[in-house]
Design a protein around this motif. Structure first.
Motif, PDB file in Angstrom:
ATOM      1  N   GLU A  56       1.295  -1.189  -0.078  1.00  0.00           N
ATOM      2  CA  GLU A  56      -0.142   0.358   0.150  1.00  0.00           C
ATOM      3  C   GLU A  56       0.735   1.769   0.069  1.00  0.00           C
ATOM      4  O   GLU A  56       1.993   1.105   0.588  1.00  0.00           O
ATOM      5  CB  GLU A  56      -0.996  -0.207   1.211  1.00  0.00           C
ATOM      6  N   VAL A  57       0.409   2.197  -0.167  1.00  0.00           N
ATOM      7  CA  VAL A  57       0.810   3.412  -0.231  1.00  0.00           C
ATOM      8  C   VAL A  57      -0.250   4.661  -0.130  1.00  0.00           C
ATOM      9  O   VAL A  57      -1.314   4.342  -0.615  1.00  0.00           O
ATOM     10  CB  VAL A  57       2.198   4.147  -2.372  1.00  0.00           C
ATOM     11  N   VAL A  58       0.148   5.316   0.602  1.00  0.00           N
ATOM     12  CA  VAL A  58      -1.054   6.083   1.154  1.00  0.00           C
ATOM     13  C   VAL A  58      -0.704   7.673   0.918  1.00  0.00           C
ATOM     14  O   VAL A  58       0.953   7.933   1.413  1.00  0.00           O
ATOM     15  CB  VAL A  58      -1.923   5.687   1.795  1.00  0.00           C
TER      16      VAL A  58
ATOM     17  N   GLU B   8     -15.688   9.835  11.983  1.00  0.00           N
ATOM     18  CA  GLU B   8     -14.592   9.362  11.899  1.00  0.00           C
ATOM     19  C   GLU B   8     -14.085   8.189  11.970  1.00  0.00           C
ATOM     20  O   GLU B   8     -13.129   7.720  11.190  1.00  0.00           O
ATOM     21  CB  GLU B   8     -14.096  10.302  13.443  1.00  0.00           C
ATOM     22  N   ALA B   9     -15.113   7.319  12.552  1.00  0.00           N
ATOM     23  CA  ALA B   9     -14.817   5.652  13.014  1.00  0.00           C
ATOM     24  C   ALA B   9     -14.792   5.634  11.508  1.00  0.00           C
ATOM     25  O   ALA B   9     -13.712   4.580  11.263  1.00  0.00           O
ATOM     26  CB  ALA B   9     -15.922   5.352  13.433  1.00  0.00           C
ATOM     27  N   TYR B  10     -15.837   5.987  10.856  1.00  0.00           N
ATOM     28  CA  TYR B  10     -16.006   5.534   9.248  1.00  0.00           C
ATOM     29  C   TYR B  10     -14.415   5.831   8.210  1.00  0.00           C
ATOM     30  O   TYR B  10     -14.108   4.978   7.668  1.00  0.00           O
ATOM     31  CB  TYR B  10     -17.164   6.452   8.453  1.00  0.00           C
ATOM     32  N   ARG B  11     -14.060   7.275   8.106  1.00  0.00           N
ATOM     33  CA  ARG B  11     -12.721   7.602   8.177  1.00  0.00           C
ATOM     34  C   ARG B  11     -11.845   6.222   8.452  1.00  0.00           C
ATOM     35  O   ARG B  11     -10.860   6.079   7.330  1.00  0.00           O
ATOM     36  CB  ARG B  11     -12.366   8.630   8.486  1.00  0.00           C
ATOM     37  N   ARG B  12     -11.728   6.350   9.814  1.00  0.00           N
ATOM     38  CA  ARG B  12     -10.440   5.212   9.446  1.00  0.00           C
ATOM     39  C   ARG B  12     -11.196   3.922   9.294  1.00  0.00           C
ATOM     40  O   ARG B  12      -9.932   2.907   9.109  1.00  0.00           O
ATOM     41  CB  ARG B  12     -10.728   5.116  10.961  1.00  0.00           C
TER      42      ARG B  12
ATOM     43  N   GLU C 133     -10.003   3.985   5.814  1.00  0.00           N
ATOM     44  CA  GLU C 133      -8.615   4.496   5.563  1.00  0.00           C
ATOM     45  C   GLU C 133      -7.524   2.289   5.503  1.00  0.00           C
ATOM     46  O   GLU C 133      -7.056   2.044   4.700  1.00  0.00           O
ATOM     47  CB  GLU C 133      -8.400   5.054   6.523  1.00  0.00           C
ATOM     48  N   GLU C 134      -8.414   2.012   6.541  1.00  0.00           N
ATOM     49  CA  GLU C 134      -8.167   0.376   7.277  1.00  0.00           C
ATOM     50  C   GLU C 134      -7.863  -0.077   6.135  1.00  0.00           C
ATOM     51  O   GLU C 134      -7.402  -1.296   5.539  1.00  0.00           O
ATOM     52  CB  GLU C 134      -8.375   0.032   8.553  1.00  0.00           C
ATOM     53  N   THR C 135      -9.436  -0.601   5.636  1.00  0.00           N
ATOM     54  CA  THR C 135      -9.741  -1.926   4.541  1.00  0.00           C
ATOM     55  C   THR C 135      -9.211  -1.053   3.144  1.00  0.00           C
ATOM     56  O   THR C 135      -8.732  -2.149   2.046  1.00  0.00           O
ATOM     57  CB  THR C 135     -11.160  -0.778   4.814  1.00  0.00           C
ATOM     58  N   TYR C 136      -9.095   0.892   2.796  1.00  0.00           N
ATOM     59  CA  TYR C 136      -9.430  -0.246   1.681  1.00  0.00           C
ATOM     60  C   TYR C 136      -7.249   1.193   1.061  1.00  0.00           C
ATOM     61  O   TYR C 136      -6.914   1.468  -0.266  1.00  0.00           O
ATOM     62  CB  TYR C 136     -10.013   1.124   0.517  1.00  0.00           C
ATOM     63  N   GLY C 137      -6.643   1.755   1.291  1.00  0.00           N
ATOM     64  CA  GLY C 137      -5.577   2.135   2.076  1.00  0.00           C
ATOM     65  C   GLY C 137      -5.622   3.760   1.810  1.00  0.00           C
ATOM     66  O   GLY C 137      -4.803   3.950   1.837  1.00  0.00           O
ATOM     67  N   GLU C 138      -6.828   3.727   1.800  1.00  0.00           N
ATOM     68  CA  GLU C 138      -6.745   5.410   1.937  1.00  0.00           C
ATOM     69  C   GLU C 138      -7.641   6.326   2.320  1.00  0.00           C
ATOM     70  O   GLU C 138      -8.571   6.216   2.609  1.00  0.00           O
ATOM     71  CB  GLU C 138      -7.122   6.138   0.469  1.00  0.00           C
ATOM     72  N   ALA C 139      -8.086   8.050   2.216  1.00  0.00           N
ATOM     73  CA  ALA C 139      -8.943   8.395   3.341  1.00  0.00           C
ATOM     74  C   ALA C 139     -10.284   8.354   2.182  1.00  0.00           C
ATOM     75  O   ALA C 139      -9.773   8.413   1.278  1.00  0.00           O
ATOM     76  CB  ALA C 139      -8.559  10.014   3.433  1.00  0.00           C
ATOM     77  N   PRO C 140     -11.981   8.053   2.880  1.00  0.00           N
ATOM     78  CA  PRO C 140     -12.763   7.892   1.790  1.00  0.00           C
ATOM     79  C   PRO C 140     -12.994   9.540   0.646  1.00  0.00           C
ATOM     80  O   PRO C 140     -12.333  10.776   1.719  1.00  0.00           O
ATOM     81  CB  PRO C 140     -13.748   8.507   2.481  1.00  0.00           C
ATOM     82  N   GLU C 141     -13.378   9.860  -0.391  1.00  0.00           N
ATOM     83  CA  GLU C 141     -13.478  11.323  -1.004  1.00  0.00           C
ATOM     84  C   GLU C 141     -14.561  11.673   0.061  1.00  0.00           C
ATOM     85  O   GLU C 141     -15.183  11.117   0.384  1.00  0.00           O
ATOM     86  CB  GLU C 141     -13.638  10.939  -2.306  1.00  0.00           C
ATOM     87  N   GLU C 142     -13.921  13.041   0.035  1.00  0.00           N
ATOM     88  CA  GLU C 142     -15.612  14.142   0.260  1.00  0.00           C
ATOM     89  C   GLU C 142     -16.818  13.730   0.136  1.00  0.00           C
ATOM     90  O   GLU C 142     -17.464  13.332   0.818  1.00  0.00           O
ATOM     91  CB  GLU C 142     -15.200  15.113   0.146  1.00  0.00           C
TER      92      GLU C 142
ATOM     93  N   LEU D 223     -17.274  10.871  -0.979  1.00  0.00           N
ATOM     94  CA  LEU D 223     -18.477  10.060   0.209  1.00  0.00           C
ATOM     95  C   LEU D 223     -18.550   9.670   1.107  1.00  0.00           C
ATOM     96  O   LEU D 223     -19.871   9.820   1.398  1.00  0.00           O
ATOM     97  CB  LEU D 223     -17.687   8.242   0.293  1.00  0.00           C
ATOM     98  N   ILE D 224     -18.262  10.598   2.086  1.00  0.00           N
ATOM     99  CA  ILE D 224     -18.529  11.346   3.517  1.00  0.00           C
ATOM    100  C   ILE D 224     -19.565  12.102   3.391  1.00  0.00           C
ATOM    101  O   ILE D 224     -20.511  11.792   3.925  1.00  0.00           O
ATOM    102  CB  ILE D 224     -16.724  12.254   3.734  1.00  0.00           C
ATOM    103  N   ARG D 225     -19.737  12.753   2.087  1.00  0.00           N
ATOM    104  CA  ARG D 225     -20.976  13.744   1.999  1.00  0.00           C
ATOM    105  C   ARG D 225     -22.605  12.466   2.255  1.00  0.00           C
ATOM    106  O   ARG D 225     -22.776  13.011   3.157  1.00  0.00           O
ATOM    107  CB  ARG D 225     -21.216  14.067   1.045  1.00  0.00           C
ATOM    108  N   ALA D 226     -22.666  11.392   0.789  1.00  0.00           N
ATOM    109  CA  ALA D 226     -22.939  10.519   1.004  1.00  0.00           C
ATOM    110  C   ALA D 226     -23.167   9.321   2.299  1.00  0.00           C
ATOM    111  O   ALA D 226     -24.895   9.246   2.879  1.00  0.00           O
ATOM    112  CB  ALA D 226     -22.549   9.239  -0.381  1.00  0.00           C
ATOM    113  N   PHE D 227     -21.871   9.302   3.308  1.00  0.00           N
ATOM    114  CA  PHE D 227     -22.079   8.380   4.464  1.00  0.00           C
ATOM    115  C   PHE D 227     -23.341   9.157   5.143  1.00  0.00           C
ATOM    116  O   PHE D 227     -24.550   9.186   6.082  1.00  0.00           O
ATOM    117  CB  PHE D 227     -20.870   8.260   5.357  1.00  0.00           C
ATOM    118  N   ARG D 228     -22.957  10.837   5.200  1.00  0.00           N
ATOM    119  CA  ARG D 228     -23.784  11.643   6.358  1.00  0.00           C
ATOM    120  C   ARG D 228     -25.185  11.519   5.690  1.00  0.00           C
ATOM    121  O   ARG D 228     -26.071  11.805   6.903  1.00  0.00           O
ATOM    122  CB  ARG D 228     -22.739  12.779   5.933  1.00  0.00           C
TER     123      ARG D 228
END
Ligand SMILES: [Mn+2]
Length: 388
Positions: free
Chosen positions: A328-330, A352-356, A359-368, A370-375
């Motif tokens: 992985e490269v992040v 924040e838990a979802y962000r982490r 990150e741990e599952t896909y190796g990178e921070a979610p795009e904004e 995706l975060i908006r959709a999650f919210r």
């Protein structure tokens, strides 16, 4: 009776496309050696024997080969299903497992339904993973706020444990095998199991553990640790380091113990093993990259590289193709995560838990986006719950 307590095998685990099953198979070979050398009479597996509901054929082969070898040694296996396990399949295997002298409890059975096994003087209470959704009824999940739900969860787990403890008596050797989060367990460096299930939100208070148990064999948290003295309770830890989030140096392995009727178990050895390949995250700035490339190349396990600076997909591709053991490269934007570095799982918000998790599952921070959709999805779910 000599017991070897293991947990969190995670057969079928892949990490960024790399199959970890051969490493887990090698670890199980070591377990067999310990069973033989230490004259173990019962092997315990406290859940997450498998990594996912769809078990790959290779993982299944390793599992049944292992059971065959264990049977040749004349040692039975007692276990419970964890949150990762293929419950329905394990339930379907019941007869086949019996041929190997193995029993794995897939679904909770109360004492009255045979949830406590009797083998000679041994009484083994088997508690498979129970999610809050199974335990706290759906209606209550909608009606009660999170705090109330957590209390309801703890209260119900307490009742389940009380029920299973009915199988214990002062004249028997009392063992509890469970896959759960115990309140106060050290979650740090056990990050591989960092999902919504871990975190102290839905945890069992240590005082809910039945005092009649001579030993409590736990699984779910991948870091080996003693979590209670009375009754004596341990997490054995995973067999191998499963994720980059788990500390390279975090203790894991197995617990060897002696359990006799009418008294607390005696732990003979906290076996801290270094089975499987180590996983390590290297944090470099872009300037350091050339200078420290050798460190990365020489690392004998699997590496993750966190580069400080703006994302550079071309550089990422080049690095990944040049280093086969680099998985992985992040790219980390300066200070982005510094503030939350000391935050523990239980104080993280859901987002924040979802962000982490991402990150741990896909190796990178979610795009904004995706975060908006999650919210949005979360708000909709909350609205629906409020108007139900
Ligand atoms: Mn696990």
């Amino acid at each position: 009776m000599r017991i070897l307590h293991t947990a969190d095998w995670h057969l079928g685990k892949t990490l960024k496309g790399v199959d970890r099953t051969p490493e887990i198979a090698a670890a199980l070979e070591e377990v067999l050696k310990i069973v033989e050398e230490e004259r173990v009479e019962l092997l315990v597996a406290a859940g997450d024997l498998f990594d996912r509901p769809q078990v790959p054929a290779e993982a299944e082969a390793v599992f049944f080969d292992f059971l065959m070898r264990l049977k040749e040694l004349g040692v039975p296996l007692l276990g419970v299903a964890g949150n990762h396990d293929p419950r329905a399949r394990i339930a379907a295997w019941r007869g086949v497992l019996g041929l190997f002298g193995a029993e794995i409890e897939a679904e909770l059975r109360f004492f009255e339904e045979g949830g406590v096994r009797e083998r000679g003087a041994l009484r083994a209470a088997l508690l498979p993973f129970l999610s809050e959704r199974r335990l706290v009824k759906a209606a209550e999940l909608m009606e009660k706020d999170v705090g109330e739900q957590q209390l309801a969860y703890a209260e119900r787990m307490r009742k389940v444990l009380e029920n299973l403890a009915r199988g214990f008596s002062p004249r028997t050797a009392n063992l509890l095998v469970g896959h759960l989060t115990l309140e106060g367990a050290n979650l740090k460096l056990g990050g591989g199991e960092f999902t919504f299930y871990v975190g102290n939100s839905y945890a069992v208070p240590a005082e809910a553990l039945p005092t009649g148990a001579g030993y409590v064999a736990l699984g779910h948290i991948h870091r080996q640790q003693r979590v209670s003295d009375a009754p004596l309770a341990y997490y054995a830890g995973s067999l191998i380091q499963l994720d980059f989030g788990e500390g390279e140096d975090a203790p894991r392995g197995a617990i060897l113990l002696e359990l006799e009727p009418g008294r607390p178990a005696r732990v003979l050895e906290e076996i801290q093993a270094r089975w499987g390949k180590p996983l390590k995250t290297f944090r470099f700035s872009l300037e350091e990259l050339e200078r420290r490339a050798l460190e990365l190349e020489r690392f004998p396990g699997y590496a993750k590289l966190a580069l400080k600076g703006r994302p550079d997909p071309v550089l990422r591709e080049r690095l990944l193709s040049e280093n086969p053991h680099l998985l992985e490269v992040v790219f980390e934007v300066e200070d982005a995560r510094e503030g939350s570095g000391s935050a523990e799982a239980e104080v993280l918000g859901v987002e924040e838990a979802y962000r982490r998790y991402h990150e741990e599952t896909y190796g990178e921070a979610p795009e904004e986006a995706l975060i908006r959709a999650f919210r949005r999805a979360r708000e909709e779910a909350e609205d629906a719950a409020a108007s139900a």
